[in-house]
Design an enzyme around this catalytic site. Sequence first.
Site, PDB file in Angstrom:
ATOM      1  N   GLY A   6       0.814  -1.204   0.000  1.00 22.93           N
ATOM      2  CA  GLY A   6       0.000   0.000   0.000  1.00 22.93           C
ATOM      3  C   GLY A   6       0.852   1.260   0.000  1.00 22.93           C
ATOM      4  O   GLY A   6       1.973   1.283  -0.517  1.00 22.93           O
ATOM      5  N   SER A   7       0.337   2.291   0.612  1.00 23.70           N
ATOM      6  CA  SER A   7       0.980   3.607   0.518  1.00 23.70           C
ATOM      7  C   SER A   7       2.285   3.726   1.278  1.00 23.70           C
ATOM      8  O   SER A   7       2.989   4.735   1.126  1.00 23.70           O
ATOM      9  CB  SER A   7       0.005   4.690   0.992  1.00 23.70           C
ATOM     10  OG  SER A   7      -1.081   4.798   0.094  1.00 23.70           O
ATOM     11  N   THR A   8       2.635   2.735   2.109  1.00 28.42           N
ATOM     12  CA  THR A   8       3.970   2.794   2.729  1.00 28.42           C
ATOM     13  C   THR A   8       5.051   2.770   1.654  1.00 28.42           C
ATOM     14  O   THR A   8       6.147   3.294   1.867  1.00 28.42           O
ATOM     15  CB  THR A   8       4.195   1.622   3.704  1.00 28.42           C
ATOM     16  OG1 THR A   8       4.064   0.378   2.998  1.00 28.42           O
ATOM     17  CG2 THR A   8       3.224   1.659   4.865  1.00 28.42           C
TER      18      THR A   8
ATOM     19  N   LYS B  99       5.163   4.442  -0.954  1.00 29.80           N
ATOM     20  CA  LYS B  99       5.363   5.767  -1.555  1.00 29.80           C
ATOM     21  C   LYS B  99       6.669   6.400  -1.097  1.00 29.80           C
ATOM     22  O   LYS B  99       7.214   7.277  -1.786  1.00 29.80           O
ATOM     23  CB  LYS B  99       4.174   6.669  -1.240  1.00 29.80           C
ATOM     24  CG  LYS B  99       2.913   6.256  -1.998  1.00 29.80           C
ATOM     25  CD  LYS B  99       1.682   7.010  -1.532  1.00 29.80           C
ATOM     26  CE  LYS B  99       0.438   6.500  -2.265  1.00 29.80           C
ATOM     27  NZ  LYS B  99      -0.801   7.087  -1.709  1.00 29.80           N
TER      28      LYS B  99
END
Length: 484
Positions: free
Chosen positions: A218-220, A222
């Site tokens: 997921g967004s980790t 990014k």
Amino acid sequence: MNGPLKRAAVACLLMFGLLMININYLQGVRAEELREDARNTRNFYARYEIERGRITAGNKVLAESVDTGDSRFRFQRRYPEGEVYAHVTGFFSPESESGIEATHDSLLDGSDASLLIRRSLDLFTNKHTKGANVDLTIVPRAQEAAHNALRRSNKRGAVVALDPRTGAILALVSLPTYDPNKLSKTDKGDVFSFYNKLDKDKTQPLLNRALNQTYPPGSTYKVITAAAFLEDDSSRAPETIVEAPQVLDLPNTTADLPNSGGAACGTGQVTLTFALERSCNTPFGKIAMDLGYDAMLEQAERFGIGESLQVPLGVVASDFGEKEDDAALAQAAIGQRSNRMTPLQMAMVAAGIANDGTVMKPYLVNKIADSEGSVIEEADPDELTEAVSPETARKLREMMVSVVRNGTAHLAQIPGVEVGGKTGTAETADGRPPHAWFISFAPAQDPQVAVAVIVESGSAGTEASGGQTAAPIAKAVMEAVLDR
């Protein structure tokens, strides 16, 4: 007269030769097969004649051999806090081992070549030989904080905490767990029955989710995409303006990339810090398409992604995903598509950023000492990779501190301590609620701990976000390490 004697002598020599061939065949070819034969009860009883060494962490005994008083099964393995440390210690059963019990079996049972002098001295002084003691890097209060906080979520998941300066594993928790004491009994029937029950359990309590399960991050992820962007041009900074459309047009598909909930990301042009604070999807998808697959893969590999590690427990390799088209690349850049990471790997990402861009090799064993306390082996921290430059690491730390201070991770704040972090909500392919992620480090100016948390299928709605579900767990672990 000589003829019959000669024939008898030849027959005797032939039989003696056949006997020697058979002995050598049994000892040289079939020895291992016979030793492991389930009908060989001698080996079964021999396993319990040895006083295996202790497994310890800090001031706690995690595994030890206790004298049963039974002449057949003299020593039995005991795990004082079994469920909390089960995926670290493993178990010692009638026919097999797992975890540290397996990786350090020859040391724990005293048969390792490094213990030859110790065994010789014990023989000379008529002492009962004991195995070596294995001391781990685990910090008990951090391990227990991680276990208790994750258990309160009533979900499956994992927590890994590292010392970013050395790579030492400070906590390693996987839930659901099991009681290794029930697998270390001497009754094979009871042990096998309990093992089969665990093995068939759909929640997979035997699976070490921290090391042996990969998830979409997921967004980790990014922060890695941001790292690639900053490394591509050293003049770029947290204040650099990036394109942030409400929906990113993806090539070769009608399924374009929106931000979470279809929301706008600022005014459509925002700073890199703002994009990370709000965890916008479109800026990072566009960054990846602009940089290209090769640059994104190279950055992933510089964090250690793709390597199979031994800590000494085996760790499955994380994977950024195969090269496809730009649409797939944009999705991988925000931690979806075929992007798959272990919790340990994401803890390594946070640790590398905290440690001025250097990712240290993670390790679990602090030292090994013989039964008299003489150290046989001691940990020697080593670098794994140079993930980013110190300057890029400083920029990423600044941005991740802003995420906790002003963005989606405010529940990770610790009074008096500057914390850096990144939340993540990873969609699953089977329609279940998304996984909740959080990666972090603290204190930001002198990082002593880096943490990764995943809560599988967090819960519906906003509670599924990493900021709501996973960040408080990481906070509890960081506080335990920092003794706050």
